[in-house]
Design an enzyme around this catalytic site. Structure first.
Site, PDB file in Angstrom:
ATOM      1  N   ARG A 193       0.823  -1.199   0.000  1.00  0.00           N
ATOM      2  CA  ARG A 193       0.000   0.000   0.000  1.00  0.00           C
ATOM      3  C   ARG A 193       0.867   1.263   0.000  1.00  0.00           C
ATOM      4  O   ARG A 193       0.593   2.237  -0.692  1.00  0.00           O
ATOM      5  CB  ARG A 193      -0.888  -0.024   1.249  1.00  0.00           C
ATOM      6  CG  ARG A 193      -1.945   1.038   1.277  1.00  0.00           C
ATOM      7  CD  ARG A 193      -2.843   0.822   2.466  1.00  0.00           C
ATOM      8  NE  ARG A 193      -3.836  -0.206   2.208  1.00  0.00           N
ATOM      9  CZ  ARG A 193      -5.025   0.029   1.654  1.00  0.00           C
ATOM     10  NH1 ARG A 193      -5.353   1.248   1.255  1.00  0.00           N
ATOM     11  NH2 ARG A 193      -5.895  -0.933   1.465  1.00  0.00           N
TER      12      ARG A 193
ATOM     13  N   LEU B 163      -5.999   6.267   1.629  1.00  0.00           N
ATOM     14  CA  LEU B 163      -4.624   6.748   1.484  1.00  0.00           C
ATOM     15  C   LEU B 163      -3.947   6.802   2.846  1.00  0.00           C
ATOM     16  O   LEU B 163      -4.567   7.136   3.850  1.00  0.00           O
ATOM     17  CB  LEU B 163      -4.617   8.132   0.836  1.00  0.00           C
ATOM     18  CG  LEU B 163      -5.125   8.127  -0.612  1.00  0.00           C
ATOM     19  CD1 LEU B 163      -5.357   9.533  -1.112  1.00  0.00           C
ATOM     20  CD2 LEU B 163      -4.124   7.395  -1.509  1.00  0.00           C
TER      21      LEU B 163
ATOM     22  N   HIS C 295     -18.444  13.004   0.453  1.00  0.00           N
ATOM     23  CA  HIS C 295     -18.923  11.719   0.969  1.00  0.00           C
ATOM     24  C   HIS C 295     -20.447  11.716   0.951  1.00  0.00           C
ATOM     25  O   HIS C 295     -21.072  12.680   1.405  1.00  0.00           O
ATOM     26  CB  HIS C 295     -18.409  11.501   2.393  1.00  0.00           C
ATOM     27  CG  HIS C 295     -18.862  10.198   2.965  1.00  0.00           C
ATOM     28  ND1 HIS C 295     -18.268   9.000   2.618  1.00  0.00           N
ATOM     29  CD2 HIS C 295     -19.864   9.894   3.812  1.00  0.00           C
ATOM     30  CE1 HIS C 295     -18.895   8.018   3.235  1.00  0.00           C
ATOM     31  NE2 HIS C 295     -19.867   8.527   3.972  1.00  0.00           N
TER      32      HIS C 295
ATOM     33  N   THR D 163      -8.386  14.121   6.367  1.00  0.00           N
ATOM     34  CA  THR D 163      -7.399  13.881   7.424  1.00  0.00           C
ATOM     35  C   THR D 163      -7.232  12.356   7.521  1.00  0.00           C
ATOM     36  O   THR D 163      -7.994  11.613   6.901  1.00  0.00           O
ATOM     37  CB  THR D 163      -7.895  14.440   8.772  1.00  0.00           C
ATOM     38  OG1 THR D 163      -9.102  13.760   9.114  1.00  0.00           O
ATOM     39  CG2 THR D 163      -8.129  15.944   8.714  1.00  0.00           C
TER      40      THR D 163
ATOM     41  N   THR E 256     -27.745  14.403  -7.964  1.00  0.00           N
ATOM     42  CA  THR E 256     -28.201  15.528  -8.788  1.00  0.00           C
ATOM     43  C   THR E 256     -28.585  16.749  -7.950  1.00  0.00           C
ATOM     44  O   THR E 256     -28.294  17.874  -8.332  1.00  0.00           O
ATOM     45  CB  THR E 256     -29.396  15.128  -9.670  1.00  0.00           C
ATOM     46  OG1 THR E 256     -30.403  14.550  -8.840  1.00  0.00           O
ATOM     47  CG2 THR E 256     -28.990  14.127 -10.722  1.00  0.00           C
TER      48      THR E 256
HETATM   49  C1  GRF Z   1     -20.276   9.931  -5.071  1.00  0.00           C
HETATM   50  O1  GRF Z   1     -21.464   9.509  -4.500  1.00  0.00           O
HETATM   51  C2  GRF Z   1     -19.348  10.462  -4.020  1.00  0.00           C
HETATM   52  O2  GRF Z   1     -20.016  11.122  -2.987  1.00  0.00           O
HETATM   53  C3  GRF Z   1     -18.709   9.210  -3.500  1.00  0.00           C
HETATM   54  O3  GRF Z   1     -18.533   8.400  -4.629  1.00  0.00           O
HETATM   55  C4  GRF Z   1     -19.475   8.760  -5.634  1.00  0.00           C
HETATM   56  C5  GRF Z   1     -18.695   9.128  -6.858  1.00  0.00           C
HETATM   57  O4  GRF Z   1     -19.483   9.249  -7.996  1.00  0.00           O
HETATM   58  N1  GRF Z   1     -17.508   9.512  -2.762  1.00  0.00           N
HETATM   59  P1  GRF Z   1     -18.868   9.927  -9.298  1.00  0.00           P
HETATM   60  O5  GRF Z   1     -17.608   9.117  -9.666  1.00  0.00           O
HETATM   61  O6  GRF Z   1     -18.553  11.356  -9.018  1.00  0.00           O
HETATM   62  O7  GRF Z   1     -19.914   9.757 -10.365  1.00  0.00           O
END
Ligand code: GRF
Length: 219
Positions: free
Chosen positions: A65, A93, A109, A141, A172
């Site tokens: 890793r 990471l 997220h 972090t 969306t």
């Molecule tokens: C999104 O739901 C984001 O919040 C999460 O992974 C997904 C990525 O989708 N971390 P995309 O690759 O931007 O279409």
């Protein structure tokens, strides 16, 4: 113009929103590279179509890793970014990587953090019977999905929604608005990380910003 590097693993819809805003001149930032750990990520194709350098570093090529982390950090550093964004980047990471870009790395997220860190957030919202769902942009972090929160957008969970319907609604209505806005603030120098807290326009935030704080054209 701030230099932005985006880390991806998947379809790249968040990346597309960032590319579109950068092209429209609304980010005050230019996307100087897109890096993926997966060769089949459609996000790489989106980058190529936008004439942005698209680089693939397959994580399976690195036995340890730490080796992958180092290779990725070197590839990112070579692009001299002011900001590093994780946009659907599905690798954890290590500290060595994160320390190199501390205070200038953001993630989006798909949950109302600190609720539901990790994977399968839409399913978990339904399983828990949550009344609300949302997305969070935060500084990265070493704590997974645990960095200081910048902005959250949320909605009431509609009756009869499946996890797939929730994911689409979240993407969306929330994600594609709050991420470009957060990047625009950062690029303008209005956002920073100081002593482990988010500072927005010089003031430490007690709570994350919300949809009400969105500006045109991100509203
Ligand atoms: C999104 O739901 C984001 O919040 C999460 O992974 C997904 C990525 O989708 N971390 P995309 O690759 O931007 O279409």
């Amino acid at each position: 113009m701030k230099r932005v590097v985006v880390l991806v693993s998947g379809s790249g819809r968040n990346l597309q929103a960032l590319l579109d805003h950068a092209a429209a001149g609304t980010l005050q930032a230019s996307i100087v590279g897109v890096l993926s750990n997966r060769a089949d990520a459609y996000a790489l194709e989106r980058a190529r179509l936008a004439k942005v350098p698209a680089i693939c570093l397959p994580h399976q090529n690195y036995p340890e890793r730490a080796d992958f982390d180092r290779a990725l950090a070197d590839a990112v550093s070579a692009l001299a970014p002011d900001i590093v964004l994780m946009a659907g980047f599905m690798r954890v990471l290590g500290d060595a990587f994160l320390e190199r870009f501390a205070g200038r790395m953001l993630n989006i997220h798909p949950s109302l953090l600190p609720r539901h860190p990790g994977l399968r957030t839409h399913d978990r919202v339904l399983e828990a019977g949550d009344s609300e769902h949302g997305a969070t942009v935060h500084f990265v972090t070493p704590e997974l999905d645990g960095g200081p929160r910048i902005i959250q957008g949320k909605f009431r969970v509609p009756a009869q929604h499946t996890a797939a319907m929730l994911a689409e609604k979240l993407m969306t209505e929330i994600e594609l608005r709050i991420y470009p806005q957060a990047v625009a603030w950062f690029a303008r120098g209005e956002l920073g990380l100081e002593a482990g807290r988010v500072k927005f326009r010089g003031v430490p935030l007690d709570a994350p910003l919300s949809l009400q704080d969105l500006e045109d054209p991100f509203r």
